[in-house]
Design a protein around this motif. Structure first.
Motif, PDB file in Angstrom:
ATOM      1  N   LYS A 145      41.782   6.403 -31.063  1.00  0.00           N
ATOM      2  CA  LYS A 145      43.041   5.770 -31.476  1.00  0.00           C
ATOM      3  C   LYS A 145      43.449   4.719 -30.458  1.00  0.00           C
ATOM      4  CE  LYS A 145      44.958   9.899 -33.663  1.00  0.00           C
ATOM      5  NZ  LYS A 145      46.024  10.906 -33.590  1.00  0.00           N
ATOM      6  N   PHE A 146      44.051   3.644 -30.965  1.00  0.00           N
ATOM      7  CA  PHE A 146      44.735   2.684 -30.098  1.00  0.00           C
ATOM      8  C   PHE A 146      46.202   2.783 -30.463  1.00  0.00           C
ATOM      9  CE2 PHE A 146      40.495   0.731 -30.725  1.00  0.00           C
ATOM     10  CZ  PHE A 146      40.074   0.735 -29.407  1.00  0.00           C
ATOM     11  N   GLY A 147      46.978   3.440 -29.656  1.00  0.00           N
ATOM     12  CA  GLY A 147      48.361   3.718 -30.051  1.00  0.00           C
ATOM     13  C   GLY A 147      48.329   4.612 -31.280  1.00  0.00           C
ATOM     14  N   ASP A 148      49.009   4.177 -32.338  1.00  0.00           N
ATOM     15  CA  ASP A 148      49.004   4.962 -33.578  1.00  0.00           C
ATOM     16  C   ASP A 148      47.839   4.588 -34.488  1.00  0.00           C
ATOM     17  OD1 ASP A 148      51.293   6.267 -32.891  1.00  0.00           O
ATOM     18  OD2 ASP A 148      52.619   4.826 -33.912  1.00  0.00           O
ATOM     19  N   PHE A 149      47.175   3.495 -34.135  1.00  0.00           N
ATOM     20  CA  PHE A 149      46.117   2.986 -35.003  1.00  0.00           C
ATOM     21  C   PHE A 149      44.821   3.768 -34.788  1.00  0.00           C
ATOM     22  CE2 PHE A 149      42.570   0.072 -35.817  1.00  0.00           C
ATOM     23  CZ  PHE A 149      42.837  -0.229 -37.144  1.00  0.00           C
ATOM     24  N   VAL A 150      44.255   4.271 -35.891  1.00  0.00           N
ATOM     25  CA  VAL A 150      43.032   5.060 -35.784  1.00  0.00           C
ATOM     26  C   VAL A 150      41.831   4.160 -36.073  1.00  0.00           C
ATOM     27  CG1 VAL A 150      41.862   7.157 -36.524  1.00  0.00           C
ATOM     28  CG2 VAL A 150      44.359   7.024 -36.641  1.00  0.00           C
ATOM     29  N   ALA A 151      41.136   3.750 -35.029  1.00  0.00           N
ATOM     30  CA  ALA A 151      39.999   2.834 -35.195  1.00  0.00           C
ATOM     31  C   ALA A 151      38.742   3.600 -35.597  1.00  0.00           C
ATOM     32  CB  ALA A 151      39.754   2.063 -33.908  1.00  0.00           C
ATOM     33  N   ASN A 152      38.618   4.841 -35.122  1.00  0.00           N
ATOM     34  CA  ASN A 152      37.512   5.727 -35.517  1.00  0.00           C
ATOM     35  C   ASN A 152      38.118   7.059 -35.919  1.00  0.00           C
ATOM     36  OD1 ASN A 152      35.059   4.706 -32.970  1.00  0.00           O
ATOM     37  ND2 ASN A 152      35.475   3.874 -34.994  1.00  0.00           N
ATOM     38  N   ASN A 164      33.993  -6.283 -41.044  1.00  0.00           N
ATOM     39  CA  ASN A 164      34.695  -6.619 -39.810  1.00  0.00           C
ATOM     40  C   ASN A 164      35.900  -5.711 -39.644  1.00  0.00           C
ATOM     41  OD1 ASN A 164      33.495  -9.560 -40.416  1.00  0.00           O
ATOM     42  ND2 ASN A 164      33.849  -9.189 -38.270  1.00  0.00           N
ATOM     43  N   GLY A 165      36.062  -5.190 -38.461  1.00  0.00           N
ATOM     44  CA  GLY A 165      37.226  -4.346 -38.197  1.00  0.00           C
ATOM     45  C   GLY A 165      37.046  -2.909 -38.646  1.00  0.00           C
ATOM     46  N   ALA A 166      35.852  -2.548 -39.122  1.00  0.00           N
ATOM     47  CA  ALA A 166      35.630  -1.189 -39.616  1.00  0.00           C
ATOM     48  C   ALA A 166      35.645  -0.158 -38.479  1.00  0.00           C
ATOM     49  CB  ALA A 166      34.302  -1.110 -40.365  1.00  0.00           C
ATOM     50  N   GLY A 167      35.328  -0.604 -37.270  1.00  0.00           N
ATOM     51  CA  GLY A 167      35.337   0.319 -36.135  1.00  0.00           C
ATOM     52  C   GLY A 167      33.977   0.545 -35.498  1.00  0.00           C
ATOM     53  N   LYS A 168      33.026  -0.328 -35.778  1.00  0.00           N
ATOM     54  CA  LYS A 168      31.656  -0.163 -35.268  1.00  0.00           C
ATOM     55  C   LYS A 168      31.599  -0.350 -33.753  1.00  0.00           C
ATOM     56  CE  LYS A 168      30.302  -3.611 -37.816  1.00  0.00           C
ATOM     57  NZ  LYS A 168      31.565  -4.024 -38.450  1.00  0.00           N
ATOM     58  N   THR A 169      32.166  -1.465 -33.288  1.00  0.00           N
ATOM     59  CA  THR A 169      32.129  -1.740 -31.850  1.00  0.00           C
ATOM     60  C   THR A 169      32.887  -0.668 -31.079  1.00  0.00           C
ATOM     61  OG1 THR A 169      31.868  -4.115 -32.208  1.00  0.00           O
ATOM     62  CG2 THR A 169      32.745  -3.448 -30.075  1.00  0.00           C
ATOM     63  N   THR A 170      34.003  -0.241 -31.637  1.00  0.00           N
ATOM     64  CA  THR A 170      34.782   0.807 -30.980  1.00  0.00           C
ATOM     65  C   THR A 170      33.924   2.051 -30.780  1.00  0.00           C
ATOM     66  OG1 THR A 170      36.806  -0.042 -31.993  1.00  0.00           O
ATOM     67  CG2 THR A 170      36.862   2.239 -31.198  1.00  0.00           C
ATOM     68  N   LEU A 171      33.170   2.422 -31.812  1.00  0.00           N
ATOM     69  CA  LEU A 171      32.345   3.628 -31.726  1.00  0.00           C
ATOM     70  C   LEU A 171      31.287   3.504 -30.628  1.00  0.00           C
ATOM     71  CD1 LEU A 171      31.798   6.407 -33.132  1.00  0.00           C
ATOM     72  CD2 LEU A 171      29.926   5.238 -34.313  1.00  0.00           C
ATOM     73  N   LEU A 226      32.885   2.632 -22.359  1.00  0.00           N
ATOM     74  CA  LEU A 226      33.926   1.609 -22.205  1.00  0.00           C
ATOM     75  C   LEU A 226      35.269   2.135 -22.709  1.00  0.00           C
ATOM     76  CD1 LEU A 226      31.841  -1.504 -23.229  1.00  0.00           C
ATOM     77  CD2 LEU A 226      32.959  -1.175 -21.021  1.00  0.00           C
ATOM     78  N   TYR A 227      35.211   3.013 -23.703  1.00  0.00           N
ATOM     79  CA  TYR A 227      36.403   3.711 -24.188  1.00  0.00           C
ATOM     80  C   TYR A 227      36.161   5.200 -24.060  1.00  0.00           C
ATOM     81  CZ  TYR A 227      37.788  -0.598 -26.716  1.00  0.00           C
ATOM     82  OH  TYR A 227      38.140  -1.864 -27.072  1.00  0.00           O
ATOM     83  N   ARG A 228      37.249   5.951 -23.872  1.00  0.00           N
ATOM     84  CA  ARG A 228      37.153   7.405 -23.942  1.00  0.00           C
ATOM     85  C   ARG A 228      37.613   7.820 -25.329  1.00  0.00           C
ATOM     86  NH1 ARG A 228      37.141   9.688 -18.808  1.00  0.00           N
ATOM     87  NH2 ARG A 228      36.403  11.587 -19.811  1.00  0.00           N
TER      88      ARG A 228
HETATM   89  N1  ADP Z   1      41.295  -2.417 -27.510  1.00  0.00           N
HETATM   90  C1  ADP Z   1      41.849  -2.373 -28.716  1.00  0.00           C
HETATM   91  N2  ADP Z   1      43.176  -2.228 -28.882  1.00  0.00           N
HETATM   92  C2  ADP Z   1      43.737  -2.170 -30.101  1.00  0.00           C
HETATM   93  N3  ADP Z   1      43.046  -2.255 -31.262  1.00  0.00           N
HETATM   94  C3  ADP Z   1      41.728  -2.400 -31.166  1.00  0.00           C
HETATM   95  C4  ADP Z   1      41.047  -2.480 -29.907  1.00  0.00           C
HETATM   96  N4  ADP Z   1      39.722  -2.628 -30.141  1.00  0.00           N
HETATM   97  C5  ADP Z   1      39.583  -2.656 -31.479  1.00  0.00           C
HETATM   98  N5  ADP Z   1      40.794  -2.518 -32.095  1.00  0.00           N
HETATM   99  C6  ADP Z   1      41.016  -2.469 -33.539  1.00  0.00           C
HETATM  100  O1  ADP Z   1      40.198  -1.461 -34.072  1.00  0.00           O
HETATM  101  C7  ADP Z   1      39.638  -1.881 -35.317  1.00  0.00           C
HETATM  102  C8  ADP Z   1      38.142  -1.783 -35.257  1.00  0.00           C
HETATM  103  O2  ADP Z   1      37.651  -2.788 -34.393  1.00  0.00           O
HETATM  104  P1  ADP Z   1      36.114  -2.936 -34.054  1.00  0.00           P
HETATM  105  O3  ADP Z   1      35.591  -1.626 -33.599  1.00  0.00           O
HETATM  106  O4  ADP Z   1      35.978  -4.062 -33.111  1.00  0.00           O
HETATM  107  O5  ADP Z   1      35.519  -3.305 -35.467  1.00  0.00           O
HETATM  108  P2  ADP Z   1      34.058  -3.820 -35.877  1.00  0.00           P
HETATM  109  O6  ADP Z   1      33.201  -3.838 -34.661  1.00  0.00           O
HETATM  110  O7  ADP Z   1      33.598  -2.870 -36.930  1.00  0.00           O
HETATM  111  O8  ADP Z   1      34.275  -5.193 -36.459  1.00  0.00           O
HETATM  112  C9  ADP Z   1      40.159  -3.283 -35.573  1.00  0.00           C
HETATM  113  O9  ADP Z   1      41.265  -3.191 -36.445  1.00  0.00           O
HETATM  114  C10 ADP Z   1      40.577  -3.762 -34.217  1.00  0.00           C
HETATM  115  O10 ADP Z   1      41.639  -4.687 -34.333  1.00  0.00           O
END
Ligand code: ADP
Ligand code: MG
Length: 510
Positions: free
Chosen positions: A19-26, A45-52, A59-61
């Motif tokens: 989560k980033f704040g309340d936003f659930v990225a994964n 785009n924005g699905a959450g791949k890079t975050t995972l 880089l993230y916990r």
């Molecule tokens: N450091 C961050 N802080 C807040 N929101 C983030 C951060 N990194 C990614 N997000 C949000 O998380 C979602 C997924 O991002 P990301 O993992 O980069 O997607 P993808 O790689 O699938 O395009 C997006 O809505 C992005 O805006």
């Protein structure tokens, strides 16, 4: 052909939540990768791949969930811990020092003594050459980064990870920066790596690439785990529909279209990116009055360069742009705005759209401050400027309604309203909206969409560029799909099949 050892689970991510704040990225993602496997992550785009993968690389916990590497549960506190565990990552943006050689970059931060001796460098160069040879990377250890191609730079990043003992290699959209030929070279390298027992996690939106290199594919949609499939058992169509999904998003209120005459024509347009590669590569498109033409496509297929060429910010390398039959190719940004009356909601609202230190009123008159009534004989008329700004904050619902606030103190949605107020109130012939709702909340998105539809209903032409397929489908009258700098298909938005578009976006043929 594949060299997967199913008895060895190299990576297991179990119910990972980030989560980033309340936003659930994964949202409870599961991923299992075996030794010798190529596993692709697919999602818009924005699905959450890079975050995972950032969670995997330390880089993230993760907010919740578990990670096992070779069966051992681990806490990956930072990239150094990841490297210790045999995880290497090649980022979307390379992290190399241009003026250093390949070898200097590779040993950067790994120097065992303060001063690397000549012998150490020689030893490192030898090892770099050996790794390059073994995996077919074609890298010369003594080349300077600034002298080698982007494809080679990427291979240096791969080499750097291997030098540090990576068993698992994460490649985040590696093909986005490559030429078609370099992509084929990368495919060969990936095969060499898996032959040697390495495991690969590769992020790409391109379905034919997944079909070509990956054994398994995990699909993520809006942060949610959809499925893991065996690539040979699914079609590109099936992958596309899993990626895009079938959920309905709220529809945009629109009257029947009154399409008018052609106003803008783009012919055989070629525009080069900063690396000199043709990012727009023979693009053809026409835009009519009273229509919203949406350009659907995955990030990096020439969209930014197209907009920059249309707005005079980037040189046109070939082809032509005409407005009402008049050649406007090569016009300066000022001419595009004032003479041709083409206005833009730019992709990067903070860099191109606003002066963040200026207040709302000043931002509203950025393009018109020298005109009456805002200027009289070269003197700014502040009463008129702030009265106009008061009017705009009302009409365009800019909150808080205080024209003295700096742009940077507003929310993203309200910043966007300032830009829309400025561009739309100039009554443009053509409005270019580039990623106009990126990062906005639902209410602001609706506002922006309504503003675009209003322009269209007033008989104006709107060009919408967005990575969000839902947005393009909901707002547009016609949809053009851009892939590798070309329009690969144009369809009517009414009755469109979203899987068909998703497939074209990923370079497949319906
Ligand atoms: N450091 C961050 N802080 C807040 N929101 C983030 C951060 N990194 C990614 N997000 C949000 O998380 C979602 C997924 O991002 P990301 O993992 O980069 O997607 P993808 O790689 O699938 O395009 C997006 O809505 C992005 O805006
Ligand atoms: Mg990403």
């Amino acid at each position: 052909m594949t060299a997967i050892d199913f008895s060895q689970k190299i990576v297991e991510m179990i119910d990972v939540v980030k989560k980033f704040g309340d936003f659930v990225a994964n949202d409870r993602i599961n991923l299992t990768v075996h030794k010798g496997e190529v596993h692709s992550l697919l999602g818009e785009n924005g699905a959450g791949k890079t975050t995972l993968v950032n969670c995997l690389y330390g880089l993230y916990r993760p907010t919740q969930g578990r990670i096992r590497i070779k069966g051992q549960e681990v806490e990956i506190s930072d990239p150094n811990a990841a490297i210790q565990l045999g995880i290497g990552m090649v980022h979307q943006h390379f992290m190399l020092v241009d003026t250093f050689t390949v070898t200097q970059n590779i040993i950067l931060g790994r120097e065992t003594t303060k001063m690397m001796g000549v012998l150490d460098i020689a030893r490192a160069e030898k090892k770099v050459a050996e790794i390059s040879e073994r995996y077919g990377l074609a890298i010369n250890p003594r080349d300077k980064i600034q002298d080698i191609s982007v494809g080679s730079q990427q291979r240096v990043e791969i080499l750097k990870a291997l030098y540090r003992g990576a068993e698992i290699l994460i490649l985040d959209e590696p093909t986005a920066v490559l030429t078609p030929q370099e992509i084929q070279e990368l495919v060969m390298i990936i095969r060499n790596l898996t032959q040697e027992g390495k495991s690969i996690i590769i992020i790409t939106h391109k379905l034919h690439e997944i079909k070509q290199v990956a054994d398994y594919c995990t699909i993520i949609r809006r942060g949610k785990f959809i499925d893991t499939v065996e690539v040979d058992k699914v079609t590109e169509q099936e992958l596309a529909s899993m990626m895009v999904g079938r959920e309905v998003s709220f529809a945009v209120e629109k009257k029947a279209q009154q399409k008018g005459e052609q106003i803008l024509a783009i012919q055989d347009l070629v525009v080069k990116d900063n690396r000199g590669i043709a990012a727009v590569n023979g693009l053809n498109l026409t835009l009519h009055k009273g229509e919203i033409l949406g350009i659907a496509g995955v990030d990096g297929n020439g969209q930014s360069e197209l907009v920059e060429a249309l707005t005079g910010l980037r040189k046109v390398a070939g082809g032509s742009i005409t407005l009402r039959g008049k050649e406007i190719t090569g016009s300066k940004p000022k001419e595009v705005i004032n003479r041709w009356n083409i206005r833009t909601i730019p992709e990067d609202r903070q860099k191109r759209g606003l002066v963040m230190e200026f207040d709302v009123a000043e931002n509203l008159i950025l393009e018109t401050y020298h005109d009456t009534p805002f200027s009289v004989r070269g003197m700014l008329n502040r009463d008129k400027i702030y009265a106009y700004a008061d009017h705009c904050t009302q009409v365009y619902d800019i909150r808080p309604t205080n024209p003295y606030l700096t742009a940077k103190s507003l929310s993203g949605g309200n910043q966007q309203k300032v830009i829309i107020a400025r561009e739309v109130s100039n009554d443009p012939e053509v409005l270019i909206a580039s990623q106009p709702t990126r990062g906005l909340d639902v209410g602001a998105i609706e506002y922006v969409h309504t503003a675009l539809v209003n322009q269209r209903d007033r008989g104006k032409a709107v060009l919408l560029i967005s990575f969000e397929l839902d947005e393009v489908m909901n707002v547009s009258d016609r949809i053009a799909v851009i892939f590798e700098g070309k329009i690969v298909g144009i369809v009517d938005a009414i009755g469109v099949d979203e899987n068909e578009i998703g497939l074209m976006m990923a370079g497949g043929t319906p």
